[in-house]
Design an enzyme around this catalytic site. Structure first.
Site, PDB file in Angstrom:
ATOM      1  N   ASP A  72      -0.028  -2.372   1.219  1.00  0.00           N
ATOM      2  CA  ASP A  72       0.234  -1.125   0.507  1.00  0.00           C
ATOM      3  C   ASP A  72       1.193  -0.299   1.349  1.00  0.00           C
ATOM      4  O   ASP A  72       0.893   0.042   2.496  1.00  0.00           O
ATOM      5  CB  ASP A  72      -1.066  -0.357   0.274  1.00  0.00           C
ATOM      6  CG  ASP A  72      -2.021  -1.124  -0.622  1.00  0.00           C
ATOM      7  OD1 ASP A  72      -1.570  -1.650  -1.650  1.00  0.00           O
ATOM      8  OD2 ASP A  72      -3.214  -1.211  -0.278  1.00  0.00           O
TER       9      ASP A  72
ATOM     10  N   ASP B 135      -2.438  -8.043   0.295  1.00  0.00           N
ATOM     11  CA  ASP B 135      -1.152  -7.393   0.110  1.00  0.00           C
ATOM     12  C   ASP B 135      -0.981  -6.282   1.143  1.00  0.00           C
ATOM     13  O   ASP B 135      -1.893  -5.980   1.913  1.00  0.00           O
ATOM     14  CB  ASP B 135      -1.015  -6.840  -1.310  1.00  0.00           C
ATOM     15  CG  ASP B 135      -2.079  -5.803  -1.641  1.00  0.00           C
ATOM     16  OD1 ASP B 135      -2.898  -5.474  -0.753  1.00  0.00           O
ATOM     17  OD2 ASP B 135      -2.108  -5.321  -2.784  1.00  0.00           O
TER      18      ASP B 135
ATOM     19  N   LYS C 292     -16.660  -5.355   2.933  1.00  0.00           N
ATOM     20  CA  LYS C 292     -15.655  -5.730   1.930  1.00  0.00           C
ATOM     21  C   LYS C 292     -15.923  -7.136   1.399  1.00  0.00           C
ATOM     22  O   LYS C 292     -15.845  -7.374   0.186  1.00  0.00           O
ATOM     23  CB  LYS C 292     -14.250  -5.668   2.543  1.00  0.00           C
ATOM     24  CG  LYS C 292     -13.677  -4.274   2.671  1.00  0.00           C
ATOM     25  CD  LYS C 292     -12.223  -4.310   3.122  1.00  0.00           C
ATOM     26  CE  LYS C 292     -11.342  -5.032   2.131  1.00  0.00           C
ATOM     27  NZ  LYS C 292      -9.922  -4.984   2.497  1.00  0.00           N
TER      28      LYS C 292
ATOM     29  N   ASP D 286       3.130  -3.696  -2.435  1.00  0.00           N
ATOM     30  CA  ASP D 286       3.069  -2.599  -3.409  1.00  0.00           C
ATOM     31  C   ASP D 286       3.764  -1.409  -2.763  1.00  0.00           C
ATOM     32  O   ASP D 286       3.250  -0.823  -1.804  1.00  0.00           O
ATOM     33  CB  ASP D 286       1.623  -2.245  -3.757  1.00  0.00           C
ATOM     34  CG  ASP D 286       0.970  -3.296  -4.630  1.00  0.00           C
ATOM     35  OD1 ASP D 286       1.683  -4.179  -5.139  1.00  0.00           O
ATOM     36  OD2 ASP D 286      -0.264  -3.246  -4.793  1.00  0.00           O
TER      37      ASP D 286
ATOM     38  N   TYR E 149     -16.503  -4.626  -6.408  1.00  0.00           N
ATOM     39  CA  TYR E 149     -15.308  -4.134  -5.721  1.00  0.00           C
ATOM     40  C   TYR E 149     -14.171  -4.108  -6.736  1.00  0.00           C
ATOM     41  O   TYR E 149     -13.430  -5.072  -6.876  1.00  0.00           O
ATOM     42  CB  TYR E 149     -14.985  -5.082  -4.563  1.00  0.00           C
ATOM     43  CG  TYR E 149     -13.895  -4.635  -3.607  1.00  0.00           C
ATOM     44  CD1 TYR E 149     -14.217  -4.188  -2.334  1.00  0.00           C
ATOM     45  CD2 TYR E 149     -12.555  -4.693  -3.948  1.00  0.00           C
ATOM     46  CE1 TYR E 149     -13.227  -3.798  -1.432  1.00  0.00           C
ATOM     47  CE2 TYR E 149     -11.564  -4.305  -3.072  1.00  0.00           C
ATOM     48  CZ  TYR E 149     -11.902  -3.865  -1.813  1.00  0.00           C
ATOM     49  OH  TYR E 149     -10.913  -3.487  -0.924  1.00  0.00           O
TER      50      TYR E 149
ATOM     51  N   SER F 125      -5.882  -1.474   3.429  1.00  0.00           N
ATOM     52  CA  SER F 125      -6.473  -2.453   4.351  1.00  0.00           C
ATOM     53  C   SER F 125      -5.546  -2.798   5.511  1.00  0.00           C
ATOM     54  O   SER F 125      -6.014  -3.058   6.626  1.00  0.00           O
ATOM     55  CB  SER F 125      -6.864  -3.726   3.597  1.00  0.00           C
ATOM     56  OG  SER F 125      -5.715  -4.355   3.052  1.00  0.00           O
TER      57      SER F 125
END
Length: 643
Positions: free
Chosen positions: A98, A96, A214, A153, A223, A85
């Site tokens: 990624d 978060d 989303k 992450d 989701y 995202s």
């Protein structure tokens, strides 16, 4: 032309369509899907810091491995890429990041887990790094942490180059040469995201429409990749495909056409953003004509980056039915919204999974008497819930088994082993309040010794006996008959794995060398209750009309065996953790699954003399095949379908 087919419509937008898009943007702002500029700037500062830490990490490894090579050390740099995202620029408050760390060929995964966590603590501002959790044995090895309150992450891959260029581009498939499977999965996160961005005709329209889809998928509880629903990348690819089919449409039209097209998609025909391409590596590419497992995919949405994979391999028959139901609802609502008969906010109304969804629920309870054990065990059980769903949905009396997208974490204060047993049995009488602190770990008690200094028999037998008593209560609900040794395997017949995180995968390789850490035995007592941790997952059941009673002994026993076959359970967790499966009626659901203002289902026509509920409100009902009363603590296998 973008996509595998020509556009359906390329007309310029009308005034009404522009107005509907403006209204959609206003609703997305009201729903707080956009982040403030200050928070976005904070994210950029965090990523800049990670880039510096990454460079120092590579230099440190270069010094360690070739201390005399000044040129290598001077030119040693790493690269930090994002995906998901954040890279798509559809993140919101609390999202978060990624993140992927890329290093030269002389840096390996062992170096990453050896040096990077300590460098984070050394180089970040004091106190900025919290919750640092390296997970080396995950399907995709990862370091999870928060940096100044932003969840990160962080995954790793090397590239088979001695030195990395500052303008390294991951789109070139040749960089995949020499990578192992875990590195390939890591790099492909960024490669897939970049391909999606390259394959949509208008980025701003795509991003606005994706924010809406989303939000809709999250509010309607469809989701969650791990529970058999599409994840973020799959929903993004579906929206991108609609943008290809309507290249000049506004975001409002894309959202409306999304529900029109996807609700009528002829699955299992795959959704593709571009033709599947061959590449330079001897790796598996999604191909149902060659790969038997690929033929089982129910809603194949195929990643555009080489090697192409199915992002929705884990969709089950039940989750597909739930998705289809929600798509039909979305279609009906957006048709009204486009004609101003409804407002956009109705599309984003919360799901009714607990309030109106089902009369019967299956509760899967992962219980641990240790916080660290709970992190491992609850993650393992969560990754297996989908397998239980697959077993339930083929039962002749079950039409649909709908797993909710998340589990509910609870902490309990237990003052006796009997209370621990009740918690394992889905009792919520001992749930700790939000202000009740966790008890600190207790030092190991001194074992009683005899005159010769050896442990006494009594002290050892008490410990072993109590452990055995707790273990005995770990049996799953539904065990009417303990199945004898048979050849029923735990193979769930799932499609081949792709890039997803299931924590048990890599741990199996360490079973011969892993040394279990002895658990400190803490006794629950009235003046010092023991903290017991649970994660409960709920599966809504839609029963066949002719279902009267439902025996799920086989399905639940198979699920228990599947969970307990994890090597780490046998080595470290079997005296600390249990899994149980219970039946629950809608009027017995716990209060904490409902939000303020939601109406909890009420029991209809309660009669005098009705059977009492077990602790926690779960009704126990015997089956007709039991003519004798069950023995103490025996758990029942059937649920009554009436009512």
């Amino acid at each position: 032309m973008l996509g595998v087919t020509p556009p359906i419509k390329s007309d310029l937008p009308t005034r009404e369509e522009l107005d509907r898009t403006a209204a959609l943007l206003e609703e997305l702002k009201r729903q707080k899907t956009f982040e403030s500029p200050a928070e976005t700037n904070k994210r950029e500062q965090v990523l800049s810091s990670l880039e510096s830490i990454c460079n120092e990490f590579v230099k440190r490894v270069a010094r360690e491995k070739d201390p005399e090579n000044e040129l290598l050390i001077r030119n040693a740099i790493g690269r930090v890429f994002t995906y998901g995202s954040y890279r798509l620029k559809v993140y919101g408050p609390g999202s978060d990041i990624d993140t992927l760390v890329v290093a030269p060929r002389y840096v390996n995964r062992e170096d990453y887990f050896k040096h990077f966590p300590s460098l984070l603590l050394e180089m970040a501002p004091e106190g900025a790094i919290t919750g640092l959790t390296p997970v080396e044995g995950a399907f995709v090895p990862i370091i999870k942490f928060e940096y100044s309150g932003i969840s990160i992450d962080l995954i790793f891959s090397r590239i088979m180059q001695k030195q990395l260029s500052p303008d390294l581009n991951l789109k070139d498939s040749s960089i995949l040469r020499g990578l192992d499977e875990q590195e390939l999965r890591s790099v492909n996160g960024t490669r897939v995201t970049d391909e999606i961005l390259d394959l949509v005709p208008e980025l701003s329209t795509f991003r606005t429409a994706l924010r809406a889809i989303k939000l809709w998928a999250q509010r309607r509880a469809v989701y969650a990749n791990i529970m058999g629903f599409p994840g973020g990348v799959a929903w993004a690819m579906l929206v991108a495909r609609i943008c290809q089919l309507y290249p000049r449409a506004t975001a409002a039209v894309v959202v409306n056409r999304f529900f029109v097209v996807v609700s009528r998609w002829p699955w299992p025909k795959p959704c593709l953003l571009k033709d599947i391409e061959d590449g330079p590596l001897p790796v598996r590419i999604w191909n149902p004509e060659k790969n038997f497992g690929d033929r089982k995919h129910l809603m194949p949405i195929i990643t555009p980056a080489y090697p192409s994979m199915c992002a929705t391999f884990n969709v089950t028959h039940s989750s597909k039915a739930v998705i289809q139901r929600e798509l039909e609802r979305g279609f009906e609502l957006t048709e009204k919204i486009m004609t101003k008969k409804e407002d956009w906010k109705t599309l984003f109304d919360k799901h009714t999974f607990f309030t109106q969804g089902y009369k019967h629920y299956i509760c899967v309870i992962a219980t641990s008497k240790n916080k660290e054990a709970h992190k491992l065990w609850s993650g393992l059980v969560e990754s297996k819930v989908r397998m239980l769903v697959q077993k339930l949905e083929v039962h002749r009396y079950i039409q649909l088994a709908h797993a909710f997208v998340k589990g509910y974490e609870r902490r309990h204060k237990c003052r006796s082993y009997e209370e621990i047993e009740q918690v394992q049995d889905n009792c919520l009488d001992y749930v700790a309040g939000p202000d009740e602190p966790e008890n600190p770990p207790e030092e190991p008690a001194q074992q009683a010794v005899g005159e010769d200094g050896a442990p006494t028999k009594d002290s050892a037998s008490v410990t072993n006996g109590e452990a055995a008593a707790i273990k005995a209560d770990a049996q799953l609900n539904g065990a009417v008959k303990k199945e004898e040794n048979n050849d029923h395997g735990t193979n769930d017949d799932a499609p081949a794995q792709t890039a997803t995180a299931e924590p048990e995968m890599a741990n199996g390789q360490e079973t011969e060398t892993a040394t279990p850490t002895p658990a400190v035995k803490v006794e629950p007592r009235p003046d010092r209750p023991l903290d017991v941790y649970t994660m409960t997952h709920y599966i809504g059941l839609e029963l066949a009309k002719d279902a009267k009673q439902l025996d799920l002994a086989y399905e639940t026993n198979e699920f228990r065996r599947l969970c307990e076959s994890w090597p780490k359970y046998t080595e470290d967790l079997q005296d600390l953790s249990t899994v149980s499966v219970k039946h629950c009626r809608n009027f017995d659901l716990p209060d904490d699954v409902f939000e303020p203002g939601e109406k909890k289902p009420a029991k209809k026509g309660k009669k005098a003399g009705a059977a009492k509920s077990a602790p926690g409100g779960v009704k126990r009902e015997a089956t007709e095949e039991h003519s004798q009363p069950p023995p103490a603590k025996r758990q029942q296998s059937s649920l009554t379908a009436a009512g």
